[in-house]
Each structure stands twice: as C-alpha cells, then as structure tokens.
Design a protein around this motif. Structure first.
Motif, PDB file in Angstrom:
ATOM      1  N   ALA A 255       7.019 -14.572 -46.053  1.00  0.00           N
ATOM      2  CA  ALA A 255       8.038 -13.953 -46.903  1.00  0.00           C
ATOM      3  C   ALA A 255       9.166 -14.945 -47.186  1.00  0.00           C
ATOM      4  O   ALA A 255       9.681 -15.021 -48.309  1.00  0.00           O
ATOM      5  CB  ALA A 255       8.581 -12.675 -46.248  1.00  0.00           C
TER       6      ALA A 255
ATOM      7  N   LEU B  16       8.873 -18.394 -47.002  1.00  0.00           N
ATOM      8  CA  LEU B  16       8.312 -19.489 -47.793  1.00  0.00           C
ATOM      9  C   LEU B  16       8.126 -19.086 -49.255  1.00  0.00           C
ATOM     10  O   LEU B  16       8.343 -19.895 -50.162  1.00  0.00           O
ATOM     11  CB  LEU B  16       6.947 -19.900 -47.239  1.00  0.00           C
ATOM     12  N   ALA B  17       7.711 -17.843 -49.470  1.00  0.00           N
ATOM     13  CA  ALA B  17       7.399 -17.405 -50.834  1.00  0.00           C
ATOM     14  C   ALA B  17       8.618 -17.469 -51.747  1.00  0.00           C
ATOM     15  O   ALA B  17       8.497 -17.561 -52.969  1.00  0.00           O
ATOM     16  CB  ALA B  17       6.823 -15.983 -50.819  1.00  0.00           C
TER      17      ALA B  17
ATOM     18  N   SER C   4      10.789 -19.919 -51.572  1.00  0.00           N
ATOM     19  CA  SER C   4      11.264 -21.303 -51.554  1.00  0.00           C
ATOM     20  C   SER C   4      10.994 -22.018 -52.867  1.00  0.00           C
ATOM     21  O   SER C   4      10.161 -21.591 -53.678  1.00  0.00           O
ATOM     22  CB  SER C   4      10.583 -22.062 -50.414  1.00  0.00           C
TER      23      SER C   4
ATOM     24  N   ASP D 184       9.549 -24.894 -53.090  1.00  0.00           N
ATOM     25  CA  ASP D 184       8.194 -25.452 -53.025  1.00  0.00           C
ATOM     26  C   ASP D 184       7.150 -24.422 -53.442  1.00  0.00           C
ATOM     27  O   ASP D 184       6.156 -24.761 -54.111  1.00  0.00           O
ATOM     28  CB  ASP D 184       7.876 -25.956 -51.603  1.00  0.00           C
ATOM     29  N   ALA D 185       7.341 -23.158 -53.058  1.00  0.00           N
ATOM     30  CA  ALA D 185       6.382 -22.127 -53.459  1.00  0.00           C
ATOM     31  C   ALA D 185       6.425 -21.926 -54.972  1.00  0.00           C
ATOM     32  O   ALA D 185       5.377 -21.768 -55.626  1.00  0.00           O
ATOM     33  CB  ALA D 185       6.680 -20.814 -52.736  1.00  0.00           C
TER      34      ALA D 185
END
Lengths: 290, 290, 290
Positions: free
Chosen positions: C241, C243-244, C246, C248-249
């Motif tokens: 959750a 990372l999503a 971010s 980068d995502a």
C-alpha cells in the motif's frame, strides 16, 4: 562410555561395531521386515545408546536382505486402530531418537520401503543411500490415515514443500530417481548388495577423519537453528569459541599444517557447554490428560 | 454440505463439478484474463465454498483458452495506486483462501501468467501443471512495487530461498523448464490443450482413491507445522490417534487386505477434533487503526 | 547519501562504482586472499556503507585473480584458538552485514574458496556466479571446529536441509556442478576471467531497470518473513500500500503502458515506513557477561 549391545537382548535388531562405525540391521525377514514386534522399541533404545557410546562416530541402519523389503511398514492385519491407539506414535518416537542422535547417521536402504519404512526409517538420518530398484511407497492418504513419524516436519525441511506435498498428497509409490525425490538420496546404487558396502566405505572415511565434537556441533546448529541470522550468529559464535579451544581443534589445525591425517580424540564430554541452547516440548507419555 | 454454485451468480468464473472434481475456470477472455473485475472476490468466495462442499475432493483452477493468458496479472491502466489503496491486498486474500482450502488443489496453467497470475494463482496450490510454452513473468521489481499475495511466504517454502530470490529479484520472465523453477511444477505439458485434461485425469484418480480426512489432515500437518520435531510429534500423534479410529481408516486397511479399490465416505465433519491446533493472525478488514 | 570510499583507507579491498554498480575486490593476493588482516573489518564496514549510499543499486564482491583463490579461508598458521577467541565470530559479522544490505548483492566467485570463503563470502548474497573449475571446500568437521558465519542458518534456507547436511557433515570439497550444490549458483562460467564480466553485465541490467525501493522491500519480505501466510499477508499488504503510492510505482506503471524503459529515482528514504517490521537480537559486543 561404552555400551554392551549383546546385553540388551534385542530380538529384531543385530548390532555390530567396528572402527567407529556401528551397523544396526533390521532382522525380521520372516515378518517381511515390518515395523512391528519389538522393532520400534529396540530402534528407539539403540539410537539413544549409540548416541552415548564414545566409540561410535557413525551409525548405519540397514536391513537383512533375506526379506525383499528394507522395511515394509506397519502390519495392517489388525487395522490401523491397533497401531495408533496411544497418545504417542511409535514411528515418531523412533524418528526422534534418530534425529537426536549426535553422531553421523546413515540409512542404507537396500530394499523396498513402505510408510514408516520411508518416513521414520529414512527421513531423520543425515544421509540416505538407496538401491535404484527400491519401491518407495507413501500411501497414507490412500489408507485413511495421515503421514506420521514427524515426517511432516522432516520432509519439507529436507527437500522443500513442493516436493513434500507431491510425495504425500499423491500417496504414490516412487523410484529413487523420481524428480519428487531429487536431493533426498546421497547416492543411488544399482544393486541391493551394493548399498551397504558403499555406505560402509563412506562411513569409515568419515569416522576416520571427522571430529565427534565438530559433527555434534554442526548437527546441533543445523537441526536446532533459530529464526534470524543474528540469533544464529550469537549461538554459533559461542559454540565456535568453545570448540576453538578444544584438543580436536588444535589437532585439526596441526594436521592441516603438517599435511598428515588427523587423529581426533575428543568425545561428547568435550562438547561446548553452550550446547544445548534450545528447549523442546516434553514428549514423554504421562497418564494424565494431555 | 452441498453448494449451489449457479446461485452464486459469478460473472468472471465458471464452475463445474463431476465425480469429486471441481473445475474453476477464469472466464475473462475479453479482458485477457486480467486479475480484475469481480474475479478476486469471486475466487476468494468460491474457494471458501469448495472447502465446505462435501462432494468436492479435488479443485482445479484453469482459464478460458480464448485468451492467450492463464492470467495476465493486474490491469495497470490506472497505475498501481488504484490496486493497493486498501489495507488488504486482494491477491493475498485469494492466496489465503486457496491455501486454506482443505481439499487437494491444482493449478492447470494453460497459458501465460504475469504477476499475481504466478503468485496468487499458482503458489498456494498443492500441485501445478503448466504448458511448456507459458511465459511466467514476475516483474514486480521492474514496476516499482514488491511481490504480493503472500508469495514471499509461499515461494521460499516451495523451492527454497536461492530460487525464490533469483525469481523475484531479477523480475524476469521464465519458461517452465527454467532451473530457477525446478521442482515447482508437477508436470509440464507440450500444448495448452493438454494441460487441463492431464490435470483432470490426475485429479480424478486422486478423488477416487484418497480419503478426504487423510488429505485434510496431511495438508494441515504440512502447512501448519511447528518448529521442532518434538512439537510436531505431539501433534501428529494426536491427529493419527483420531484418524486411526475413523471409518476411512478401517476401510483403508480392509481394502488393502482384500486387494480391492477403496470406498472412502468420511467427510470433513469426521476430521480429527485436534485440528486446528494453530492460531493465526486475524486478517479481516476492520475500519479501525491498524 | 554518497560515500567517499577512498577516504575509508581500506588496505585489503578495492572499491569501484559505476552507473549504480559497486564492485568490491578482495585484494590480498600475497596472502592467497585469506580471510585475515583487516579484510573482515573492512568487508563489514563497506557493506554497511554501500547499503546507505544512494548511488548504489547492486554490489558485486569479487577477488583479485593474481591469487588462485577467491578466498582461501582462515589463516590456520596460529591454530583456531586465535581466530575464535572472542564472543563474536568475525565471519558472522561479515555475513550479517552482507545479509542486511538492502541492495542487490552478487558474489562473483572467480577462484577457489575454502571455509569462510564459501560460507560468509557467498551464502549471504542474493546471487552467486562461479567459475566451473572452482574448488569449494567446507572442511569444518575435518578441522575440529564447526560451521560458522551464520551458514547453519543460511545454507538450509537456500537449498534445503538435505543438501546442507551433505555439504557440511562430509566436510568435502565440491565442484560447482555437484548435485549437493544444485540451485545455489545462478550461473557457472567456464573460465575464471568470465565470472566478473558476466556478473557485471547481469548487475548493470538490474541497476538500470529495477526500483531501489522495490528491491529493498522484496528482500525484506523474503529475509524477514513470518511463519504464517496470514501474518505475511498483513505485512506485505502494508508494504505494498505504501509502495503503490510512490513515484517509482507511478513510473513503473507509466513506463509499462508507454512501452519505454523505466527511470526509477526513489532511494531508500522513500522506503515504506512499515519497514522494518521485525526485531532481531542485539549482536553488538559488550564487555559484560553474555
């Protein structure tokens, strides 16, 4: 400590000991080497004694080849009810005695094996040698029971859950070269007769050249590891600090530098005082409510 | 207990049931069998029902072959934010429902698979059959997210950390014969069309010849094992003592002695009362602070 | 954060850094690349710095090929006593520093390896590349000590207990193609000279195309997993959750849709705030009684 194995009066086992290698032979050919009679109790007892015997560096379990089977499993003539009517599975007791033995242990599987003949009598060993023609049967789910003898603990550790699941949920009969057994056997021999001599030669070389305390320490670190590298580091550091001061460590370094064979003399009384570091559940049978 | 699957009104799944084998078919060919629409919720729900349905002994998950993919993963058109904006990963919910299913489970991977199509829709199964031409992609680290669906738990257990790390940290696309996948697939089939029939034949044989309680007990022992052989021995001894008194155990022993096929009838209501022995974290979503 | 490696004044290591790939070279050819001098302390220190250096995405450890060995193990001229006289095994400290490094780590084993040269300098890495002619020796039980450097934790995780036991209890010397090492090496190269370039090409591709936060999250999920799928689901859901959301995502999804190479920019300061979720024993040396 030395044990007089003759004095134990085993009926279903033969024991021999030569130059550090003990050979335990399942000797029930008339009963097709079934896991019955006094065999379970004798196996449990002898592995506890071999663990304590200072002369023993390596233990091999094999079977009398007059029967076609290394071990043909439980005797089903009385159904399953007679076999698992007590709190404590007898296959599991044997498994634990072998798993806890601090010497190098080898199963020399020179015949077919069924059920506990695969689980309890092979999986707790450090090494398994097998005849290429052996039929290895794990029929539990096809007989209305479940896998026993601690095999649901041992098999996934040995080869991973993918193979363990394939072996146990199919309830199949496998050849040693099955991909689902890949990695389980140290060596696969072309004839029944080749299994024990090959295992014996392997055992003798290890008995001559390995330290009993090194072996017992390594087995403890592998079998009773903790769940973080930091925790393991704390343990292996202490065990190594003790071992490094031992006579065997001094001999190991000297022999290496002098390029000569080792002459290890330490026994388990010289084992690191930091072993054991683990606790485990008490599995003794008590006539009280579980 | 029997379930009326038609009454569930699934939109993205087809369900069939014949002689103990349920086939669940992913039916989103127009969406390239993406892990979207109502598919996640329906998969989670149906595996919970199949677990409870006394007629079901084996479950196969496969896909409509009108799409080239078994499952082409998440639909990225809205970015990752829309997919993981809630506390609970939907791939993980599906993984858990499959992992907890007490029947034999088989993934029949008859097409390419990406992301959750490899993790959630393959790893929690007992067996995996795959088309040799399938491209199996695990691109998480190349998309800015991390591996999901409990795969960081499942994959190392199945094949060990060396292979799991190689698969996940490269973010690569693999063929079923890749050495990094060795041991993961039970069988690799030359054509897409051969996958489901092969899995079905395997499933039917198991449905006819295995005990539902034996299977559920073995799966529990494998999936919820404890961290010492002594602890596992206490558990498997109790489960076996219960099973040994069951009708299926009596039938298993009788059929063996009479050399005839088994006729197992026990259902999960006959499962050992010592199952479950474990507790696990509550994963239900609550609108309170985590 | 960027590190000035020259300023560290390493005597036994050379460090280079180019386009996200750091190469650490063991530089003790006159001492046959033994694990002595300041090498242990320098390795521990540099992996802690490489972990923190935002420019570094992949780390390779290799050795100067003027010596025949990648690492010839401990220098036994003073016996074992001088090596393990302190509470904390120096090999284990190096192992932990490498294992904890949140970047992709690769051992490029371009020569023979003995003892800690196999354990501490290979097992904690994510990937291992090796020369086909390398002799890999694990002689602990033949020298009177036990396996160190956390290898009793790492080796069974990587390849399972069957292979780990075979490798450690025989105390043997193995070739990279040994069945007991199957799965441990990512690639086996025909010449010593091919090892580093192959590892470098592999590293560069990963450095260009993987997200630093994705890699660190995946490594954390794999190395610090919990013991139930439910527990792991709670953890991976939270990490995903975060990372999503971010950069980068977002970049990963956009690049995929636009069919172009990724341009990841997040560093470990953007790592999910739910990492770390674990605690581990304090392994720092204190001059108090253990």
């Amino acid at each position: 400590m030395s044990i007089d194995y003759k004095a134990q009066g085993y009926r279903d086992l033969l024991i021999s000991l030569d130059r550090g290698v003990a050979v335990v032979t399942i000797n029930r050919p008339k009963q097709r080497n079934t896991f019955g009679g006094t065999l379970p109790q004798e196996l449990e007892a002898v592995f506890e004694l071999l663990d304590l015997d200072d002369r023993v560096r390596v233990v091999i379990l094999t079977a009398d080849t007059k029967a076609p089977a290394f071990c043909s499993g439980a005797d089903l003539s009385g159904g399953w009810g007679g076999l698992f009517h007590v709190h404590r599975d007898s296959g599991g007791k044997v498994s634990m005695a072998i798993f806890r033995c601090r010497k190098i242990t080898i199963a020399a599987v020179n015949g077919h094996a069924v059920g506990v003949g695969v689980t309890g009598l092979q999986l707790p060993f450090d090494f398994r040698f097998v005849w290429a023609g052996a039929k290895l049967a794990l029929p539990f789910v096809r007989r209305g029971i479940a896998v026993e003898a601690g095999a649901s603990f041992l098999l996934p550790r040995l080869v991973g859950h993918a193979k363990a699941t394939a072996l146990l949920l199919t309830g199949g009969t496998f050849s040693p070269d099955s991909p689902y057994l890949q990695g389980l056997y140290h060596d696969i021999l072309p004839t029944r007769e080749a299994v024990l001599p090959t295992a014996l030669a392997f055992a003798r070389e290890l008995a001559e050249n390995t330290s009993m305390t090194s072996v017992a320490s390594t087995k403890a670190l592998l079998s009773r590891g903790v769940d973080s590298i930091e925790g393991q580091h704390l343990i292996d550091s202490r065990v190594l600090a003790d071992l490094a001061r031992s006579d065997d460590a001094a001999e190991g370094a000297r022999a290496f530098i002098e390029r000569r064979p080792v002459q290890f003399k330490d026994t388990l009384k010289n084992l690191s005082e930091h072993i054991p570091w683990w606790t485990s559940p008490d599995t003794s049978f008590r006539r009280t409510k579980l």
